[in-house]
Design a protein around this motif. Structure first.
Motif, PDB file in Angstrom:
ATOM      1  N   PHE A  41       0.808  -1.219   0.000  1.00  0.00           N
ATOM      2  CA  PHE A  41       0.000   0.000   0.000  1.00  0.00           C
ATOM      3  C   PHE A  41       0.845   1.275   0.000  1.00  0.00           C
ATOM      4  O   PHE A  41       0.579   2.220  -0.747  1.00  0.00           O
ATOM      5  CB  PHE A  41      -0.930   0.013   1.223  1.00  0.00           C
ATOM      6  CG  PHE A  41      -2.077  -0.943   1.119  1.00  0.00           C
ATOM      7  CD1 PHE A  41      -3.132  -0.697   0.258  1.00  0.00           C
ATOM      8  CD2 PHE A  41      -2.097  -2.102   1.872  1.00  0.00           C
ATOM      9  CE1 PHE A  41      -4.203  -1.582   0.157  1.00  0.00           C
ATOM     10  CE2 PHE A  41      -3.156  -2.994   1.780  1.00  0.00           C
ATOM     11  CZ  PHE A  41      -4.212  -2.743   0.916  1.00  0.00           C
ATOM     12  N   ILE A  42       1.863   1.304   0.871  1.00  0.00           N
ATOM     13  CA  ILE A  42       2.592   2.554   1.092  1.00  0.00           C
ATOM     14  C   ILE A  42       3.709   2.780   0.082  1.00  0.00           C
ATOM     15  O   ILE A  42       3.944   3.907  -0.358  1.00  0.00           O
ATOM     16  CB  ILE A  42       3.165   2.599   2.528  1.00  0.00           C
ATOM     17  CG1 ILE A  42       2.019   2.648   3.541  1.00  0.00           C
ATOM     18  CG2 ILE A  42       4.065   3.816   2.715  1.00  0.00           C
ATOM     19  CD1 ILE A  42       2.468   2.749   4.983  1.00  0.00           C
ATOM     20  N   GLU A  43       4.408   1.711  -0.315  1.00  0.00           N
ATOM     21  CA  GLU A  43       5.569   1.889  -1.189  1.00  0.00           C
ATOM     22  C   GLU A  43       5.225   2.619  -2.496  1.00  0.00           C
ATOM     23  O   GLU A  43       5.953   3.538  -2.894  1.00  0.00           O
ATOM     24  CB  GLU A  43       6.220   0.542  -1.489  1.00  0.00           C
ATOM     25  CG  GLU A  43       7.602   0.672  -2.124  1.00  0.00           C
ATOM     26  CD  GLU A  43       8.351  -0.652  -2.122  1.00  0.00           C
ATOM     27  OE1 GLU A  43       7.773  -1.641  -2.623  1.00  0.00           O
ATOM     28  OE2 GLU A  43       9.478  -0.698  -1.611  1.00  0.00           O
ATOM     29  N   PRO A  44       4.118   2.275  -3.186  1.00  0.00           N
ATOM     30  CA  PRO A  44       3.803   3.013  -4.419  1.00  0.00           C
ATOM     31  C   PRO A  44       3.547   4.503  -4.181  1.00  0.00           C
ATOM     32  O   PRO A  44       3.899   5.340  -5.027  1.00  0.00           O
ATOM     33  CB  PRO A  44       2.526   2.314  -4.924  1.00  0.00           C
ATOM     34  CG  PRO A  44       2.572   0.954  -4.311  1.00  0.00           C
ATOM     35  CD  PRO A  44       3.198   1.157  -2.966  1.00  0.00           C
ATOM     36  N   ILE A  45       2.956   4.831  -3.031  1.00  0.00           N
ATOM     37  CA  ILE A  45       2.679   6.241  -2.729  1.00  0.00           C
ATOM     38  C   ILE A  45       3.985   6.993  -2.502  1.00  0.00           C
ATOM     39  O   ILE A  45       4.151   8.135  -2.959  1.00  0.00           O
ATOM     40  CB  ILE A  45       1.780   6.364  -1.474  1.00  0.00           C
ATOM     41  CG1 ILE A  45       0.512   5.524  -1.633  1.00  0.00           C
ATOM     42  CG2 ILE A  45       1.406   7.823  -1.223  1.00  0.00           C
ATOM     43  CD1 ILE A  45      -0.335   5.473  -0.380  1.00  0.00           C
ATOM     44  N   ILE A  46       4.922   6.368  -1.788  1.00  0.00           N
ATOM     45  CA  ILE A  46       6.215   7.004  -1.540  1.00  0.00           C
ATOM     46  C   ILE A  46       6.966   7.192  -2.856  1.00  0.00           C
ATOM     47  O   ILE A  46       7.534   8.262  -3.110  1.00  0.00           O
ATOM     48  CB  ILE A  46       7.051   6.163  -0.551  1.00  0.00           C
ATOM     49  CG1 ILE A  46       6.388   6.146   0.832  1.00  0.00           C
ATOM     50  CG2 ILE A  46       8.477   6.717  -0.447  1.00  0.00           C
ATOM     51  CD1 ILE A  46       7.112   5.293   1.859  1.00  0.00           C
ATOM     52  N   GLU A  47       6.960   6.152  -3.689  1.00  0.00           N
ATOM     53  CA  GLU A  47       7.642   6.239  -4.988  1.00  0.00           C
ATOM     54  C   GLU A  47       7.062   7.384  -5.820  1.00  0.00           C
ATOM     55  O   GLU A  47       7.799   8.187  -6.412  1.00  0.00           O
ATOM     56  CB  GLU A  47       7.489   4.918  -5.760  1.00  0.00           C
ATOM     57  CG  GLU A  47       8.061   3.698  -5.070  1.00  0.00           C
ATOM     58  CD  GLU A  47       9.572   3.651  -5.142  1.00  0.00           C
ATOM     59  OE1 GLU A  47      10.149   4.484  -5.853  1.00  0.00           O
ATOM     60  OE2 GLU A  47      10.174   2.786  -4.481  1.00  0.00           O
ATOM     61  N   LYS A  48       5.745   7.469  -5.859  1.00  0.00           N
ATOM     62  CA  LYS A  48       5.080   8.503  -6.657  1.00  0.00           C
ATOM     63  C   LYS A  48       5.400   9.894  -6.120  1.00  0.00           C
ATOM     64  O   LYS A  48       5.625  10.832  -6.887  1.00  0.00           O
ATOM     65  CB  LYS A  48       3.570   8.260  -6.643  1.00  0.00           C
ATOM     66  CG  LYS A  48       2.794   9.208  -7.556  1.00  0.00           C
ATOM     67  CD  LYS A  48       1.312   8.853  -7.563  1.00  0.00           C
ATOM     68  CE  LYS A  48       0.537   9.803  -8.480  1.00  0.00           C
ATOM     69  NZ  LYS A  48      -0.920   9.475  -8.494  1.00  0.00           N
ATOM     70  N   THR A  49       5.426  10.028  -4.801  1.00  0.00           N
ATOM     71  CA  THR A  49       5.722  11.328  -4.195  1.00  0.00           C
ATOM     72  C   THR A  49       7.146  11.764  -4.500  1.00  0.00           C
ATOM     73  O   THR A  49       7.396  12.920  -4.849  1.00  0.00           O
ATOM     74  CB  THR A  49       5.509  11.274  -2.665  1.00  0.00           C
ATOM     75  OG1 THR A  49       4.162  10.872  -2.393  1.00  0.00           O
ATOM     76  CG2 THR A  49       5.774  12.637  -2.034  1.00  0.00           C
ATOM     77  N   ILE A  50       8.100  10.830  -4.380  1.00  0.00           N
ATOM     78  CA  ILE A  50       9.499  11.159  -4.673  1.00  0.00           C
ATOM     79  C   ILE A  50       9.646  11.631  -6.116  1.00  0.00           C
ATOM     80  O   ILE A  50      10.298  12.632  -6.399  1.00  0.00           O
ATOM     81  CB  ILE A  50      10.409   9.944  -4.408  1.00  0.00           C
ATOM     82  CG1 ILE A  50      10.494   9.657  -2.901  1.00  0.00           C
ATOM     83  CG2 ILE A  50      11.813  10.184  -4.957  1.00  0.00           C
ATOM     84  CD1 ILE A  50      11.298   8.437  -2.540  1.00  0.00           C
ATOM     85  N   GLU A  51       9.006  10.901  -7.036  1.00  0.00           N
ATOM     86  CA  GLU A  51       9.115  11.257  -8.450  1.00  0.00           C
ATOM     87  C   GLU A  51       8.476  12.612  -8.753  1.00  0.00           C
ATOM     88  O   GLU A  51       8.927  13.346  -9.637  1.00  0.00           O
ATOM     89  CB  GLU A  51       8.471  10.162  -9.301  1.00  0.00           C
ATOM     90  CG  GLU A  51       9.252   8.858  -9.289  1.00  0.00           C
ATOM     91  CD  GLU A  51       8.494   7.727  -9.964  1.00  0.00           C
ATOM     92  OE1 GLU A  51       7.341   7.965 -10.381  1.00  0.00           O
ATOM     93  OE2 GLU A  51       9.054   6.620 -10.069  1.00  0.00           O
ATOM     94  N   SER A  52       7.423  12.950  -7.999  1.00  0.00           N
ATOM     95  CA  SER A  52       6.704  14.201  -8.268  1.00  0.00           C
ATOM     96  C   SER A  52       7.415  15.433  -7.722  1.00  0.00           C
ATOM     97  O   SER A  52       7.055  16.562  -8.062  1.00  0.00           O
ATOM     98  CB  SER A  52       5.296  14.126  -7.672  1.00  0.00           C
ATOM     99  OG  SER A  52       5.345  14.198  -6.255  1.00  0.00           O
ATOM    100  N   ILE A  55      -3.132   4.039   6.527  1.00  0.00           N
ATOM    101  CA  ILE A  55      -2.831   2.650   6.165  1.00  0.00           C
ATOM    102  C   ILE A  55      -2.313   1.872   7.369  1.00  0.00           C
ATOM    103  O   ILE A  55      -2.736   0.737   7.630  1.00  0.00           O
ATOM    104  CB  ILE A  55      -1.801   2.612   5.017  1.00  0.00           C
ATOM    105  CG1 ILE A  55      -2.448   3.136   3.723  1.00  0.00           C
ATOM    106  CG2 ILE A  55      -1.274   1.190   4.797  1.00  0.00           C
ATOM    107  CD1 ILE A  55      -1.449   3.426   2.619  1.00  0.00           C
ATOM    108  N   VAL A  56      -1.398   2.488   8.120  1.00  0.00           N
ATOM    109  CA  VAL A  56      -0.851   1.815   9.309  1.00  0.00           C
ATOM    110  C   VAL A  56      -1.947   1.568  10.339  1.00  0.00           C
ATOM    111  O   VAL A  56      -2.018   0.494  10.951  1.00  0.00           O
ATOM    112  CB  VAL A  56       0.300   2.643   9.924  1.00  0.00           C
ATOM    113  CG1 VAL A  56       0.735   2.039  11.258  1.00  0.00           C
ATOM    114  CG2 VAL A  56       1.484   2.711   8.971  1.00  0.00           C
ATOM    115  N   SER A  57      -2.828   2.559  10.536  1.00  0.00           N
ATOM    116  CA  SER A  57      -3.911   2.404  11.522  1.00  0.00           C
ATOM    117  C   SER A  57      -4.870   1.292  11.129  1.00  0.00           C
ATOM    118  O   SER A  57      -5.320   0.517  11.974  1.00  0.00           O
ATOM    119  CB  SER A  57      -4.679   3.720  11.690  1.00  0.00           C
ATOM    120  OG  SER A  57      -5.387   4.049  10.519  1.00  0.00           O
TER     121      SER A  57
END
Length: 365
Positions: free
Chosen positions: A210-221, A245-247
């Motif tokens: 769940f989280i890894e794609p969001i982090i990747e997208k944020t870094i790229e943006s 997501i963690v909660s």
């Protein structure tokens, strides 16, 4: 992301030992193979493109330093650690000149090896093509900024939504001040933080998905963005999503870690049980569990076990006529003398004096 590791070592026992260390560590580390010399290693490198190579210095056919020198010319992005039984500074300095990131001495301590491998993984992540252009001229982090980052990461890891915004504002505010609202200067700070977030919160495959794609997208943006307020908005959105997501994982993916940990410790306090063993039972990393226990219980794993043992011992001293040596074994100490020293350190009295005082007071604490 899988971090591919290659072991190059001519001693079979050492080679197998290191291989087992890596297998025990599990994801994201993947052992892609082993070699007994540099020539064998080159074939594996060409076929499988490892991220990290751990190589002995003294080997037949092609030694470790020659291997490093050859590989660095062809694959400069590969991370190396040198392994040797020779505590010789000359070898270390020569290896560093060739681009080696770390130097391990035999016999290898498992804990030291684990720490080293995690440090090498951080280099892999930061050195990947995807991140390298963001991390150039990386500014130094002082203790003040490191503490702010740690507080913010704690909020995400503990799914603390109420404290998240305040911690995020403090952290991002400090970055804005250091970068003078210049996005070019701020992006390396933020990218480094997002890499840290990735390592801290992605403790299992479910959260990773769940989280890894969001982090990747944020870094790229971050790269094309010049408006600081939009960068801040993106980071806040990522943090909110991560906490959510963690909660949700805490609610549906597994019972509360602290409760699970307490249940296991309460049931096994009188046995030789380690934090690592409890973490494996629950299914999280030992480092993550250690932080959770300290934060939620106000004491570390060992302190909790000792306090629990002492409470059980006090109860037995008050309610039974068992000898001190029997109580000692019952609560997990083979040596009555050691038990008595721990008891006095924790309670201020020897077990015998505690029992006597309790009886004098008529059973009233």
């Amino acid at each position: 992301m899988h971090v591919k590791v290659l072991i190059v070592e001519d001693e079979l026992v050492v080679r197998n030992g290191i291989s087992n260390f890596i297998k025990d560590m599990g994801q994201p580390f993947v052992l892609i193979g082993t070699a007994s010399n540099g020539e064998e290693a080159l074939k594996i490198i060409q076929a499988h493109s490892p991220h990290i190579i751990i190589t002995d210095i003294k080997m037949p056919k092609m030694d470790g330093l020659t291997l490093v020198k050859s590989v660095k010319k062809m694959y400069p992005e590969i991370i190396f650690a040198i392994l040797s039984g020779y505590a010789d500074f000359t070898y270390a300095t020569k290896a560093m000149r060739y681009g080696v990131s770390d130097y391990l001495l035999k016999p290898i301590n498992k804990e030291v090896f684990g720490t080293t491998l995690n440090r090498l993984m951080a280099e892999v992540v930061k050195g990947s093509i995807k991140y390298s252009h963001l991390l150039q001229n990386q500014p130094k982090w002082d203790m003040g900024l490191i503490r702010l980052e740690s507080d913010l990461l704690d909020c995400v890891e503990m799914a603390n939504q109420s404290g998240l915004n305040d911690k995020a504002q403090l952290f991002i505010g400090e970055i804005r001040k250091r970068s003078q609202n210049d996005t070019i200067k701020a992006i390396p700070y933020l990218t480094d933080f997002l890499v840290s977030l990735r390592k801290r919160v992605i403790t299992n495959d479910e959260i990773r998905g769940f989280i890894e794609p969001i982090i990747e997208k944020t870094i790229e943006s971050l790269v094309p963005e010049t408006d600081f307020s939009k960068i801040v908005e993106k980071v806040h959105r990522l943090l909110d999503s991560s906490v959510y997501i963690v909660s949700q994982y805490k609610k549906t993916g597994s019972p509360d870690l602290t409760i699970r940990c307490k249940e296991i410790m309460d049931a096994n306090y009188n046995k030789e049980i380690s934090l690592q063993e409890v973490a494996e039972i629950i299914g999280v990393s030992a480092a993550h569990l250690s932080r959770v226990v300290k934060k939620e219980l106000g004491k570390n794993f060992t302190e909790y076990i000792v306090d629990l043992r002492m409470e059980k011992a006090k109860n037995m001293l008050e309610t039974t006529k068992f000898k001190v040596m029997d109580i000692s074994k019952t609560v997990g100490y083979e040596s009555p003398d050691y038990f008595s020293r721990i008891f006095k350190r924790q309670c201020g009295l020897t077990p015998q004096d505690y029992r006597s005082q309790f009886l004098i007071k008529g059973g009233q604490k």
